[in-house]
Design a protein around this motif. Structure first.
Motif, PDB file in Angstrom:
ATOM      1  N   ALA A  87      25.667   9.758 -14.169  1.00  0.00           N
ATOM      2  CA  ALA A  87      26.755  10.003 -13.265  1.00  0.00           C
ATOM      3  C   ALA A  87      26.974   9.006 -12.247  1.00  0.00           C
ATOM      4  O   ALA A  87      28.029   8.565 -12.099  1.00  0.00           O
ATOM      5  CB  ALA A  87      26.840  11.454 -12.808  1.00  0.00           C
ATOM      6  N   CYS A  88      25.722   8.649 -11.658  1.00  0.00           N
ATOM      7  CA  CYS A  88      25.807   7.779 -10.556  1.00  0.00           C
ATOM      8  C   CYS A  88      26.304   6.230 -11.043  1.00  0.00           C
ATOM      9  O   CYS A  88      26.793   5.701 -10.578  1.00  0.00           O
ATOM     10  CB  CYS A  88      24.453   7.680  -9.858  1.00  0.00           C
ATOM     11  N   VAL A  89      25.710   6.261 -12.307  1.00  0.00           N
ATOM     12  CA  VAL A  89      26.013   5.102 -13.002  1.00  0.00           C
ATOM     13  C   VAL A  89      27.407   4.846 -13.461  1.00  0.00           C
ATOM     14  O   VAL A  89      27.789   3.609 -13.195  1.00  0.00           O
ATOM     15  CB  VAL A  89      24.945   4.785 -14.386  1.00  0.00           C
ATOM     16  N   VAL A  90      27.871   6.092 -13.781  1.00  0.00           N
ATOM     17  CA  VAL A  90      29.643   6.113 -14.047  1.00  0.00           C
ATOM     18  C   VAL A  90      30.106   5.952 -12.775  1.00  0.00           C
ATOM     19  O   VAL A  90      31.231   4.990 -13.001  1.00  0.00           O
ATOM     20  CB  VAL A  90      29.904   7.170 -14.823  1.00  0.00           C
ATOM     21  N   PHE A  91      29.756   6.417 -11.930  1.00  0.00           N
ATOM     22  CA  PHE A  91      30.506   6.280 -10.556  1.00  0.00           C
ATOM     23  C   PHE A  91      30.373   5.201 -10.059  1.00  0.00           C
ATOM     24  O   PHE A  91      31.444   4.396  -9.611  1.00  0.00           O
ATOM     25  CB  PHE A  91      29.803   7.594  -9.576  1.00  0.00           C
ATOM     26  N   TYR A  92      29.148   4.417 -10.066  1.00  0.00           N
ATOM     27  CA  TYR A  92      29.292   2.800  -9.635  1.00  0.00           C
ATOM     28  C   TYR A  92      29.892   1.932 -10.217  1.00  0.00           C
ATOM     29  O   TYR A  92      30.593   1.269  -9.872  1.00  0.00           O
ATOM     30  CB  TYR A  92      27.746   2.533  -9.779  1.00  0.00           C
ATOM     31  N   GLU A  93      29.970   2.300 -11.687  1.00  0.00           N
ATOM     32  CA  GLU A  93      30.883   1.268 -12.659  1.00  0.00           C
ATOM     33  C   GLU A  93      32.367   1.334 -12.196  1.00  0.00           C
ATOM     34  O   GLU A  93      33.153   0.401 -12.219  1.00  0.00           O
ATOM     35  CB  GLU A  93      30.796   1.655 -14.182  1.00  0.00           C
ATOM     36  N   ASP A  94      32.923   2.715 -12.027  1.00  0.00           N
ATOM     37  CA  ASP A  94      34.184   2.924 -11.751  1.00  0.00           C
ATOM     38  C   ASP A  94      34.586   2.383 -10.185  1.00  0.00           C
ATOM     39  O   ASP A  94      35.574   1.501 -10.104  1.00  0.00           O
ATOM     40  CB  ASP A  94      34.521   4.348 -11.653  1.00  0.00           C
ATOM     41  N   CYS A  95      33.683   2.536  -9.155  1.00  0.00           N
ATOM     42  CA  CYS A  95      33.906   1.931  -7.825  1.00  0.00           C
ATOM     43  C   CYS A  95      34.025   0.580  -7.757  1.00  0.00           C
ATOM     44  O   CYS A  95      34.698  -0.151  -7.315  1.00  0.00           O
ATOM     45  CB  CYS A  95      33.131   2.554  -6.952  1.00  0.00           C
ATOM     46  N   ALA A 138      25.177  10.094  -1.773  1.00  0.00           N
ATOM     47  CA  ALA A 138      26.206   9.263  -2.976  1.00  0.00           C
ATOM     48  C   ALA A 138      26.091   7.789  -2.443  1.00  0.00           C
ATOM     49  O   ALA A 138      25.993   7.073  -3.536  1.00  0.00           O
ATOM     50  CB  ALA A 138      27.882   9.963  -2.895  1.00  0.00           C
ATOM     51  N   GLY A 139      26.189   7.381  -1.351  1.00  0.00           N
ATOM     52  CA  GLY A 139      26.166   6.122  -1.281  1.00  0.00           C
ATOM     53  C   GLY A 139      24.622   5.716  -1.074  1.00  0.00           C
ATOM     54  O   GLY A 139      24.578   4.602  -1.703  1.00  0.00           O
ATOM     55  N   TRP A 140      23.649   6.248  -0.813  1.00  0.00           N
ATOM     56  CA  TRP A 140      22.319   5.902  -0.802  1.00  0.00           C
ATOM     57  C   TRP A 140      21.842   5.900  -2.368  1.00  0.00           C
ATOM     58  O   TRP A 140      21.183   4.836  -2.854  1.00  0.00           O
ATOM     59  CB  TRP A 140      21.371   6.900  -0.004  1.00  0.00           C
ATOM     60  N   ASN A 141      22.223   6.765  -3.233  1.00  0.00           N
ATOM     61  CA  ASN A 141      22.077   6.395  -4.617  1.00  0.00           C
ATOM     62  C   ASN A 141      22.833   5.564  -5.356  1.00  0.00           C
ATOM     63  O   ASN A 141      21.950   4.906  -6.074  1.00  0.00           O
ATOM     64  CB  ASN A 141      22.586   7.897  -5.261  1.00  0.00           C
ATOM     65  N   MET A 142      23.845   5.126  -4.875  1.00  0.00           N
ATOM     66  CA  MET A 142      24.462   3.950  -5.538  1.00  0.00           C
ATOM     67  C   MET A 142      23.863   2.707  -5.136  1.00  0.00           C
ATOM     68  O   MET A 142      23.887   1.760  -5.643  1.00  0.00           O
ATOM     69  CB  MET A 142      26.274   4.045  -4.951  1.00  0.00           C
ATOM     70  N   GLY A 143      23.218   2.735  -3.789  1.00  0.00           N
ATOM     71  CA  GLY A 143      22.557   1.725  -3.384  1.00  0.00           C
ATOM     72  C   GLY A 143      21.357   1.371  -4.370  1.00  0.00           C
ATOM     73  O   GLY A 143      20.988   0.227  -4.575  1.00  0.00           O
ATOM     74  N   LEU A 144      20.523   2.461  -4.672  1.00  0.00           N
ATOM     75  CA  LEU A 144      19.526   2.409  -5.632  1.00  0.00           C
ATOM     76  C   LEU A 144      20.010   2.067  -7.072  1.00  0.00           C
ATOM     77  O   LEU A 144      19.293   0.969  -7.586  1.00  0.00           O
ATOM     78  CB  LEU A 144      18.785   3.678  -5.787  1.00  0.00           C
ATOM     79  N   VAL A 145      21.279   2.134  -7.325  1.00  0.00           N
ATOM     80  CA  VAL A 145      21.697   1.714  -8.725  1.00  0.00           C
ATOM     81  C   VAL A 145      21.983   0.034  -8.415  1.00  0.00           C
ATOM     82  O   VAL A 145      21.848  -0.694  -9.329  1.00  0.00           O
ATOM     83  CB  VAL A 145      23.171   2.655  -9.095  1.00  0.00           C
TER      84      VAL A 145
END
Length: 354
Positions: free
Chosen positions: A324-332, A232-239
């Motif tokens: 979903a990773c984009v949505v999660f990134y925006e929220d965080c 989850a953290g690695w994918n957000m890093g790519l985002v």
């Protein structure tokens, strides 16, 4: 943008699905961009099926033919298995990695543009043009970040391999297999020249093998949970590598992107774990019927047809996952910037706005 309530992982998936279903141009564009990944995955999955089938055949023969007096060696299976293992690894490392990176960058860019765009509806040509503008400046940074992710994830994959290898090694040492739950009474030579033992039930061995399987299964599930949480953290890093840039216009990538991702995700690890676990289990579940029912032994046409079907579902799941990773990134990110007043992390980078 103020966020009044915490997005649970169900709400994250709902928002990702709603974003896709609410814009036909986005769905069409992501479908076209996912075609290269879909075509390659069919070839890759067929190779993976053959590799897994041969590996299971070799392990089963070694275990079921275990005997104190004679252990038959199937050298031909092993000779065919080693090149297939190397081929599958190289296919995963090079072509798959690059195609997946291109698909990921496109999905993240396009979904973010649609998500933040004030134009309703966004035309297909505009979506393509804006996505290309982002991707052409972000691919190099995303490639560097993905290499860091590969380096960090490699020990976890070796952990999975070690658990599986250790389990089968212990079984081979203790003589587990078809005849492993029995006491030997006498030794008889069968028609093929192999020695088999007549026997009676041994509950002690059954209990030992059950405990052994539960122990290694618990380790495997623990590694699976750790991998989902970290991914989850690695994918957000790519985002972050796709969507954010420093004040001087330079993209954020590598350790900077992963550090920023860690700061964004702090306190939200449970949601990230749940989201990633859903898609990981989905990808495994799509493959399991083919491995369990031995697709490699079916006719070539049926095998390719079913493989194409579940690869298509995996590609759809991949699209939803990155949205979903984009949505999660925006929220965080929004929560962190609200909490820290745009001082600590907000001064590090700014988000691309469509």
């Amino acid at each position: 943008m103020k966020i009044e309530e915490d997005l649970g992982f169900i709400n994250i998936l709902k928002r990702a699905t709603k974003l896709l279903c609410g814009n036909i141009n986005l769905v069409l564009f992501l479908f076209l961009c996912s075609l290269p990944l879909f075509c390659f995955l069919i070839f890759f999955e067929l190779s993976l099926q053959t590799t897994v089938s041969l590996a299971s055949q070799y392990l089963v023969r070694q275990l079921t033919n275990w005997d104190y007096y004679y252990v038959p060696q199937d050298a031909s299976v092993l000779e065919n298995l080693i090149p297939l293992l190397i081929q599958t690894f190289l296919l995963y490392l090079f072509p798959y990695g690059l195609i997946d990176l291109f698909t990921t960058t496109t999905i993240v860019s396009a979904s973010w543009i649609v998500h933040t765009s004030e134009e309703e509806p966004l035309r297909f040509g505009q979506l393509v043009r804006r996505t290309v503008e982002i991707c052409q400046n972000r691919l190099e940074g995303c490639l560097i970040t993905s290499l860091y992710v590969l380096l960090l994830s490699t020990p976890v994959f070796f952990g999975f391999l070690f658990v599986a290898t250790n389990y089968f090694h212990i079984i081979s040492l203790t003589g587990s297999g078809e005849n492993s739950y029995y006491y030997s009474i006498n030794i008889e030579e069968d028609a093929e020249g192999y020695y088999r033992s007549s026997s009676v039930n041994s509950p002690v061995k059954m209990l030992f093998d059950a405990v052994l399987a539960m122990f290694h299964g618990a380790i495997f599930l623990g590694l699976l949970a750790m991998f989902s949480k970290w991914s989850a953290g690695w994918n957000m890093g790519l985002v972050v590598s796709v969507l954010e840039e420093e004040e001087n216009g330079q993209s954020i990538y590598g350790t900077d992107a992963l550090t920023l991702s860690s700061n964004y995700g702090k306190g939200h690890e449970k949601r990230g774990l749940q989201v990633m676990l859903v898609f990981l289990v989905f990808a495994i579940a799509m493959r399991m019927p083919c491995f369990c029912f031995k697709c490699t032994e079916s006719s070539n046409g049926n095998r390719v047809l079913y493989t194409s079907f579940y690869v298509g579902l995996i590609c759809v799941g991949n699209m939803i996952k990155w949205v979903a990773c984009v949505v999660f990134y925006e929220d965080c990110r929004t929560r962190v910037l609200e909490k820290k007043g745009d001082v600590e992390i907000g001064s590090k980078g700014k988000t691309f706005v469509a």
